[in-house]
Each structure stands twice: as structure tokens, then as C-alpha cells.
Scaffold this motif. Sequence first.
Motif, short mmCIF file in Angstrom:
data_model
loop_
_atom_site.label_atom_id
_atom_site.label_comp_id
_atom_site.label_asym_id
_atom_site.label_seq_id
_atom_site.Cartn_x
_atom_site.Cartn_y
_atom_site.Cartn_z
N ASP A 16 -8.89 6.37 -3.50
CA ASP A 16 -8.16 7.06 -2.43
C ASP A 16 -8.63 6.56 -1.06
O ASP A 16 -7.83 6.41 -0.14
N LYS A 17 -9.93 6.35 -0.93
CA LYS A 17 -10.49 5.90 0.36
C LYS A 17 -9.87 4.57 0.79
O LYS A 17 -9.44 4.41 1.94
N GLU A 52 9.26 0.37 -8.12
CA GLU A 52 8.38 -0.23 -9.12
C GLU A 52 7.35 0.77 -9.62
O GLU A 52 6.68 1.43 -8.83
N ASN A 53 7.23 0.83 -10.93
CA ASN A 53 6.20 1.66 -11.56
C ASN A 53 4.98 0.78 -11.78
O ASN A 53 4.96 -0.10 -12.64
N ASN A 91 2.98 5.73 -5.95
CA ASN A 91 2.71 5.73 -7.39
C ASN A 91 1.53 6.63 -7.73
O ASN A 91 1.55 7.32 -8.76
N LYS A 92 0.53 6.66 -6.87
CA LYS A 92 -0.63 7.51 -7.13
C LYS A 92 -0.24 8.98 -7.04
O LYS A 92 -0.70 9.81 -7.82
N ILE A 93 0.61 9.32 -6.07
CA ILE A 93 1.11 10.69 -5.95
C ILE A 93 1.84 11.10 -7.23
O ILE A 93 1.62 12.20 -7.77
N VAL A 97 0.82 -1.19 0.00
CA VAL A 97 0.00 0.00 0.00
C VAL A 97 0.87 1.26 0.00
O VAL A 97 0.50 2.29 -0.60
N GLU A 98 2.04 1.22 0.65
CA GLU A 98 2.93 2.37 0.59
C GLU A 98 3.35 2.64 -0.86
O GLU A 98 3.35 3.79 -1.31
#
Length: 442
Positions: free
Chosen positions: A74-75, A66-67, A11-13, A5-6
Motif C-alpha cells: 500500500d505504501k 485489466e484484471n 485492482n487492489k480495491i 499505478v491507477e
Amino acid sequence: MKEMVELQVLNKIIKQGNLNILVQNDISADYFVTYKDEFAFIQEHYQKYGNVPNIETMVSTFEDFENIDVTESDKFLIETLSEKYLYMRMLPVLNKVAELIATDSTKAIEYMLPKIQELNDLKNKGYNAGYDLVKNSLDRWNDYHARSEKHGMLGISSGLDDLDRITFGWLDGEDLITILGRTNEGKTWLLLYFLVAAWNQKKRVLLYSGEMGVNMIGYRFDTLAKHFSNLGLMTGDTKLGEGGSIEYNNWLTNLAKQDVPFIIVTPKDLGNKHLDVPTLHTLIDKYKPDIIGIDQYSLMADYRAKKGDPNRIKLAHISEDLFNTSEKYKKPILADAQAKRRQKKKKDEMDEDTPDTDEIQEADAIGQNSSRVISMKQVAAGLKMTVKKNRYGLNNKDLLYFWDIDKGDFKSLNGTPHNTDIKQEIQDKQGEDEFKNGTEVF
């Protein structure tokens, strides 16, 4: 999964190109253990360059990074990351309690009780979205009771009684106050007046000055706080008032002993870059202000901006983020906004109308995102203010003040009849010489 999850959040950021998911949910560096260095790099890159590093930069800096494609909401990501953090915080507490129980159960309980409260607060944090009006109904009773006890004065006083009766003061949270005026009408002066009034109430002040240097702001502070002639300070004149330069030296000497700070930050302090909202958050965390001033919207940077975004989009982002900052930190934010130039009127016509919210330069979204809009204009009497928007009270109320800005003096004219010539009113009240002093120094 807890380590994954980290990586998903990071990656989302990077894909989103901003830190919104962290800022909006109070996610700090402590939440990242496996990817601690990667998170620190993203933060440092943003603070130094004003943007999130792209995936190529991340992979070149961290060969094992890793990409991955992130399709989770987001939730889900925030709740999973928070659960992992709660587990990490809970484990040493349980181990310590087990250790104390073996020797002294009383000490174990004394240690455990405050820790349980801390962990419970973390448990209830979760994803920051939604509020139940029914379940939280007693919140409104507490708010109502506080209003009753304060007799309507709910926040920090503006320093002007007439304005306070309309606004109830600058509120702690969800209060973005925009001061709207045209070029050279005195917006910065009015912003500083409100901030100095807060400082006089023992409130800690943080001001971003995007244009003026610290000494120029400092001289205006001295004028507003102690009524020294600003023109005298600017020109080095020894005739600053009754006590002259000796009185000024005594004022500054005593001022240095005060405990309540008035912090000014300029682009020079930020590596010659304009302030953005995440950097503002860092400054708020550092200085713990009670009230924040921004001079002005157009001199801030939009950390969410994409290449080619027009100024109106950037200013919309900035004003939205400032309102969210007020909500997050429970502090009022006052900010200056430039109004469009109005067409010149004929010589026999008096233009004493304050600007409307739709006249905000390049961004009417600023007016939409603000909780209050105080429009101002220099008129014959000195200063006319109109409360154009007031989410928490009355709207479209005009206020009139004699404004000797050289000495930092405001005098209310709101009891005078409005069907007489404004200039004649102030001449009758203050005399011709004082009238001139009040209108020629904006």
C-alpha cells in the motif's frame, strides 16, 4: 508506470473488497485521470449497493479493464499515485509562471508563492503512517500551551459541569465516546442532551438516527433546548408550559432563523439502508459538522463485512472505523451502545450499578476502540453515570443527577452524601411530585 499505478490501486480495491486504502490516505477522484470513469463507477457502486464491485462486474462494464495481480505494498502504491498527482498539479503552475514572467515578474511571484505552499502540502502528504515524537516534539508544546490557556477545558462541553471536570470536554480528534446503557434506560435522550448542549455552544451537529424519525427527534430537541413537555408534544397537548402552544410556535419560528444547523440523517434518507462509515464521510464532507452523533452502533452497516461475519466482528469494524473517522476529521463522535440484560435481582435488592464495558451487547471491542465509555442507568434519583473508561483523564467516577426528562432538566446531586438512601435524597431536594415526574418518563 504512472498510468499503471491507477490500475494497480483499482485492482487492489477490488481484491480487498473495500475502500480502506483510499479513505485512510485521503485519496480522491482527482488522483485518477486515465481511469477516471472506472473509479467513479466503483464509488457509485459502493454508495448504491454498500460494497465494491467484483472483477466480473468491472470487466463486463469496462471491456478494456485489466484484471492484474498486485503484489506491491500500500505504501508504494500511495506514494507513486501521490507523486503522479503532484506532477499533474505542478505542471500547469509552472506553465502559468513561465507565461507571467514573460510580461510581469512581480505578478509571477505573487501567483507562485501560495501555489508553492499548496504543492508543498501535497508533497508532504505521502503515505499516512508513522509519527516522529522527536522531530515533532514542539507539537506537544503547542498542545500543552492550549490546555493551559483553556484551564483544562479542552473540547466541547457536555453541558454538565461535573462530567466536564472529568473528561475536559469532547475533543477534536481521536475521541470516540460510547454511551452505554440497557434497553429503555434513556441512552438516546442522553446522547441528544450532549448534542443539544454542543448546539447551544454554536457547534454544528450531525446526527444519524437509525431508529427514530425526524419529528420524534425534533420534539426531544425542543424539550432539551427549551424545556417544553415532551409528553405534551407527543400527545398534542396545548399545555406545554407557561406559554402553551403559542410559546411553542414562537420558539419554532425563531429557531428557523438560526444559522447553526442540527442535521439528522435516517435510513430513509439513505434508500432505507443503514449508514456505513464511507457514507458518513460523505455526509461530514457535505455538512461540515463540529460534532457527530450515532444512534446507535447496532443500527449501522459494516462496509468491511464478509458473508457470514458475526455481529461482534461487524461491530468491531464499525467502532474501529468510527474512531479512525474522528482522527481523520478531527471531530468528536458520540455513539450509543446496547448493554446486555442483567439477571433480575430479588425484590429487596436494589440494582443501581451501571453496566461495565464487558457487558456491551455482542462486542466488547466497542469498549476497546472507544476513547471514553460513559455508562448510564436509571436509578431512584433519576440518572447515574459512571465514566468507565477515559483515555484522557480519570476513570470509574460516578455521577448522580436528578433527571426530569419530560422537561429536559438535569440537576446535579454530586454534593450529597453517598451513605444515605438515594431516593430519600432527591425527595428531600425536590419534593415527591417532582421526583415522580423525573422517573416515570424514560
